[in-house]
Scaffold this motif. Structure first.
Motif, PDB file in Angstrom:
ATOM      1  N   LYS A   1       0.838  -1.208   0.000  1.00  0.00           N
ATOM      2  CA  LYS A   1       0.000   0.000   0.000  1.00  0.00           C
ATOM      3  C   LYS A   1       0.865   1.247   0.000  1.00  0.00           C
ATOM      4  O   LYS A   1       1.763   1.366   0.841  1.00  0.00           O
ATOM      5  CB  LYS A   1      -0.891   0.027   1.256  1.00  0.00           C
ATOM      6  CG  LYS A   1      -1.827  -1.157   1.352  1.00  0.00           C
ATOM      7  CD  LYS A   1      -2.781  -1.030   2.531  1.00  0.00           C
ATOM      8  CE  LYS A   1      -3.757  -2.198   2.480  1.00  0.00           C
ATOM      9  NZ  LYS A   1      -4.805  -2.118   3.493  1.00  0.00           N
TER      10      LYS A   1
ATOM     11  N   GLU B   1       1.846  -5.682   3.920  1.00  0.00           N
ATOM     12  CA  GLU B   1       1.111  -6.382   4.977  1.00  0.00           C
ATOM     13  C   GLU B   1       0.599  -7.743   4.535  1.00  0.00           C
ATOM     14  O   GLU B   1       0.567  -8.057   3.336  1.00  0.00           O
ATOM     15  CB  GLU B   1      -0.034  -5.501   5.507  1.00  0.00           C
ATOM     16  CG  GLU B   1      -1.142  -5.210   4.529  1.00  0.00           C
ATOM     17  CD  GLU B   1      -2.243  -4.333   5.130  1.00  0.00           C
ATOM     18  OE1 GLU B   1      -1.941  -3.425   5.917  1.00  0.00           O
ATOM     19  OE2 GLU B   1      -3.418  -4.561   4.791  1.00  0.00           O
ATOM     20  N   ASP B   2       0.179  -8.534   5.523  1.00  0.00           N
ATOM     21  CA  ASP B   2      -0.367  -9.865   5.241  1.00  0.00           C
ATOM     22  C   ASP B   2      -1.647  -9.726   4.427  1.00  0.00           C
ATOM     23  O   ASP B   2      -2.412  -8.771   4.618  1.00  0.00           O
ATOM     24  CB  ASP B   2      -0.737 -10.579   6.552  1.00  0.00           C
ATOM     25  CG  ASP B   2       0.482 -10.938   7.365  1.00  0.00           C
ATOM     26  OD1 ASP B   2       1.603 -10.819   6.835  1.00  0.00           O
ATOM     27  OD2 ASP B   2       0.299 -11.328   8.544  1.00  0.00           O
TER      28      ASP B   2
ATOM     29  N   LEU C   1      -5.274 -10.777   3.868  1.00  0.00           N
ATOM     30  CA  LEU C   1      -6.360 -11.363   4.666  1.00  0.00           C
ATOM     31  C   LEU C   1      -7.395 -12.007   3.759  1.00  0.00           C
ATOM     32  O   LEU C   1      -7.603 -11.553   2.631  1.00  0.00           O
ATOM     33  CB  LEU C   1      -7.041 -10.272   5.500  1.00  0.00           C
ATOM     34  CG  LEU C   1      -6.163  -9.518   6.498  1.00  0.00           C
ATOM     35  CD1 LEU C   1      -6.953  -8.370   7.116  1.00  0.00           C
ATOM     36  CD2 LEU C   1      -5.660 -10.467   7.591  1.00  0.00           C
TER      37      LEU C   1
ATOM     38  N   GLU D   1     -15.654  -8.571   2.447  1.00  0.00           N
ATOM     39  CA  GLU D   1     -15.482  -7.162   2.834  1.00  0.00           C
ATOM     40  C   GLU D   1     -16.810  -6.506   3.144  1.00  0.00           C
ATOM     41  O   GLU D   1     -17.842  -6.875   2.569  1.00  0.00           O
ATOM     42  CB  GLU D   1     -14.790  -6.404   1.697  1.00  0.00           C
ATOM     43  CG  GLU D   1     -13.330  -6.734   1.597  1.00  0.00           C
ATOM     44  CD  GLU D   1     -12.629  -5.894   0.553  1.00  0.00           C
ATOM     45  OE1 GLU D   1     -12.765  -4.654   0.591  1.00  0.00           O
ATOM     46  OE2 GLU D   1     -11.951  -6.482  -0.303  1.00  0.00           O
TER      47      GLU D   1
ATOM     48  N   GLU E   1      -8.849  -0.512   6.269  1.00  0.00           N
ATOM     49  CA  GLU E   1      -8.534   0.921   6.168  1.00  0.00           C
ATOM     50  C   GLU E   1      -9.587   1.739   6.897  1.00  0.00           C
ATOM     51  O   GLU E   1     -10.709   1.285   7.105  1.00  0.00           O
ATOM     52  CB  GLU E   1      -8.496   1.366   4.702  1.00  0.00           C
ATOM     53  CG  GLU E   1      -9.846   1.221   4.026  1.00  0.00           C
ATOM     54  CD  GLU E   1      -9.975   1.956   2.708  1.00  0.00           C
ATOM     55  OE1 GLU E   1      -9.125   2.796   2.389  1.00  0.00           O
ATOM     56  OE2 GLU E   1     -10.970   1.701   2.008  1.00  0.00           O
TER      57      GLU E   1
HETATM   58  P1  AMP Z   1      -7.675  -0.221   1.140  1.00  0.00           P
HETATM   59  O1  AMP Z   1      -7.613   1.043   0.342  1.00  0.00           O
HETATM   60  O2  AMP Z   1      -6.619  -0.343   2.150  1.00  0.00           O
HETATM   61  O3  AMP Z   1      -9.049  -0.536   1.664  1.00  0.00           O
HETATM   62  O4  AMP Z   1      -7.454  -1.376   0.063  1.00  0.00           O
HETATM   63  C1  AMP Z   1      -8.215  -1.451  -1.123  1.00  0.00           C
HETATM   64  C2  AMP Z   1      -8.666  -2.883  -1.353  1.00  0.00           C
HETATM   65  O5  AMP Z   1      -7.515  -3.754  -1.372  1.00  0.00           O
HETATM   66  C3  AMP Z   1      -9.539  -3.440  -0.244  1.00  0.00           C
HETATM   67  O6  AMP Z   1     -10.886  -3.097  -0.417  1.00  0.00           O
HETATM   68  C4  AMP Z   1      -9.301  -4.922  -0.371  1.00  0.00           C
HETATM   69  O7  AMP Z   1     -10.051  -5.466  -1.436  1.00  0.00           O
HETATM   70  C5  AMP Z   1      -7.837  -4.985  -0.748  1.00  0.00           C
HETATM   71  N1  AMP Z   1      -6.997  -5.147   0.462  1.00  0.00           N
HETATM   72  C6  AMP Z   1      -6.437  -4.163   1.204  1.00  0.00           C
HETATM   73  N2  AMP Z   1      -5.743  -4.665   2.242  1.00  0.00           N
HETATM   74  C7  AMP Z   1      -5.857  -5.995   2.165  1.00  0.00           C
HETATM   75  C8  AMP Z   1      -5.369  -7.084   2.957  1.00  0.00           C
HETATM   76  N3  AMP Z   1      -4.575  -6.887   4.003  1.00  0.00           N
HETATM   77  N4  AMP Z   1      -5.703  -8.337   2.581  1.00  0.00           N
HETATM   78  C9  AMP Z   1      -6.479  -8.563   1.495  1.00  0.00           C
HETATM   79  N5  AMP Z   1      -6.968  -7.585   0.709  1.00  0.00           N
HETATM   80  C10 AMP Z   1      -6.669  -6.315   1.035  1.00  0.00           C
END
Ligand code: AMP
Ligand code: GLY
Length: 418
Positions: A143, A185-186, A188, A192, A283
């Protein structure tokens, strides 16, 4: 009352629609608004990242409440500027907006306050990133630390994909060169869910939850977008899950804000992954979701303005919100190519033919020129319907979508089908 909404997307059109529905006498302003907001608001052409200018507009137009839609003006401190001038604004100050504007800040906050989130490491250079990746198992998630309009996250399936992303960040500087941090990061597993609350730091009131579809194509294929559709409530949501989310995620977050002296007044959005070990936070967003707002607000029966005012005055404890039991569903019509390159200026036809279908059209990337409505962005329109069942809501939405047309119209056909 005179209320101003900052932003130009579907979320902002929905906010204006809801405020107008509940308070027909209110005079509305949209900064800058879009092709659909002209009907209900006076549109003021200004960039949303000019806080001083917008504050002057608020004074000049005698605005009693300003509502901020997007994250960028919040991260730039629009609420701080308004507060210094003693103008009422709904949306957190800069220090609080860091929960979205810096993912490393958010991750450290979660770690500190024992809020379940994926294990992570932080790098601040290409070489540092490679060192972390060499000891990681794949898939893992990379990220970009700063705001990236939903494009800053890669679920990397292997080392090559990960390196490719690092090169784009550090060599091509696709997100600029002001911030050089990344989080690794790991990955997951689970489903969602978007869980949003109103909070004034003292108390919170949850909204009804929503399920967002982030990928551009059916069956969750293709790149991530801002969101291609949404429905509320998510099928697996129940009271037990809600209690768990509040106990493990929401309450520790509010306590963390209090402990760290972060005065948070606005909407706090938890992007959750429902794992086998319970809800994990992917997030934080410091604002309403888009398109979550397009399905949440049509279910809200209480007056949104009263809630927003209570948040700004830190008197949320005295409020409650009534929600309808209806199912609500929204499908985004996007321009071909989105979230990559796309063309604009295509005429949108058929909008007048759907007036009798029981749907709400929220405009996003549209503009109005010489009486015509034209495409002006990646996500163009959000078509929403509420009904007693999802099948009914889906039927209404897709019927309307068949009638609305513009060159390159793209949408997902599987919204609301699990
Ligand atoms: P975020 O902007 O951090 O919400 O990330 C955007 C999208 O990436 C999320 O809605 C998830 O589909 C995917 N994502 C983010 N972090 C993870 C994680 N640690 N494990 C799996 N999928 C993730
Ligand atoms: N729909 C995701 C977001 O608003 O960030």
């Amino acid at each position: 009352m005179r209320i101003m909404v900052i932003g130009s997307g579907g979320r902002e059109h929905t906010l204006l629609w809801k405020i107008k529905n509940d308070n027909s006498e209110t005079k509305l302003f949209a900064v800058p608004g879009n092709g659909g907001t002209h009907d209900i608001a006076e549109c003021i052409p200004a960039k949303t990242v000019q806080p001083e200018y917008i504050a002057d507009m608020a004074i000049k137009n005698n605005i009693s409440l300003t509502v901020v839609g997007p994250e960028v003006p919040l991260a730039e401190g629009i609420s701080d500027v308004f507060q210094q001038k003693e103008l009422k604004i709904f949306g957190p100050i800069r220090k609080a907006a860091k929960l979205e504007a810096s993912k490393s800040f958010a991750k450290e906050f979660m770690k500190q306050n024992k809020i379940p989130t994926a294990n992570f490491e932080i790098a601040d250079s290409y070489d540092g990133g490679i060192q972390i990746l060499e000891r990681r198992v794949f898939p893992c998630v990379i990220k970009y630390d700063g705001l990236a309009a939903g494009k800053g996250v890669l679920v990397a399936n292997d080392f090559d994909e990960a390196i490719d992303f690092l090169e784009k960040i550090y060599r091509d500087k696709i997100f600029g060169d002001k911030n050089n941090k990344i989080i690794i990061e790991d990955c997951l597993e689970g489903r969602e869910m978007s869980y949003l609350i109103f909070t004034d730091t003292v108390d919170f009131i949850p909204m009804v939850p929503a399920k967002d579809y982030k990928r551009v194509f059916d069956n969750d294929e293709g790149p991530n977008t801002g969101g291609m559709g949404c429905y509320s409530p998510p099928s697996l949501f129940n009271q037990e899950l809600e209690e768990l989310i509040q106990k493990n995620v929401v309450v520790p977050t509010i306590k963390g804000l209090q402990k760290e002296n972060i005065d948070y007044r606005g909407v706090l959005y938890f992007g959750l992954m429902l794992t086998q070990k319970g809800p994990y936070v992917l997030e934080y967003n410091v604002r309403f979701g888009d398109p979550e707002t397009q399905v949440i607000l049509p279910r809200m029966e209480s007056n949104l303005v009263e809630i927003m005012e209570a948040v700004t005055e830190q008197s949320l404890k005295q409020c409650s919100i009534r929600w309808s039991n209806k199912k609500s569903l929204c499908v985004i019509l996007a321009s071909a190519g989105y979230p990559g390159k796309y063309e604009v200026g295509k005429e949108i036809k058929g909008l007048e033919k759907i007036k009798d279908l029981d749907v709400i059209i929220f405009h996003a990337g549209t503009t109005r020129e010489n009486g015509k409505t034209l495409t002006a962005g990646g996500r163009v329109l959000a078509v929403t319907a509420t009904a007693n069942t999802f099948t009914e809501a889906r039927d209404k939405v897709y019927k309307a979508i068949d009638i609305i047309d513009f060159e390159g119209k793209h949408y997902r056909k599987d919204i609301g089908l699990e």
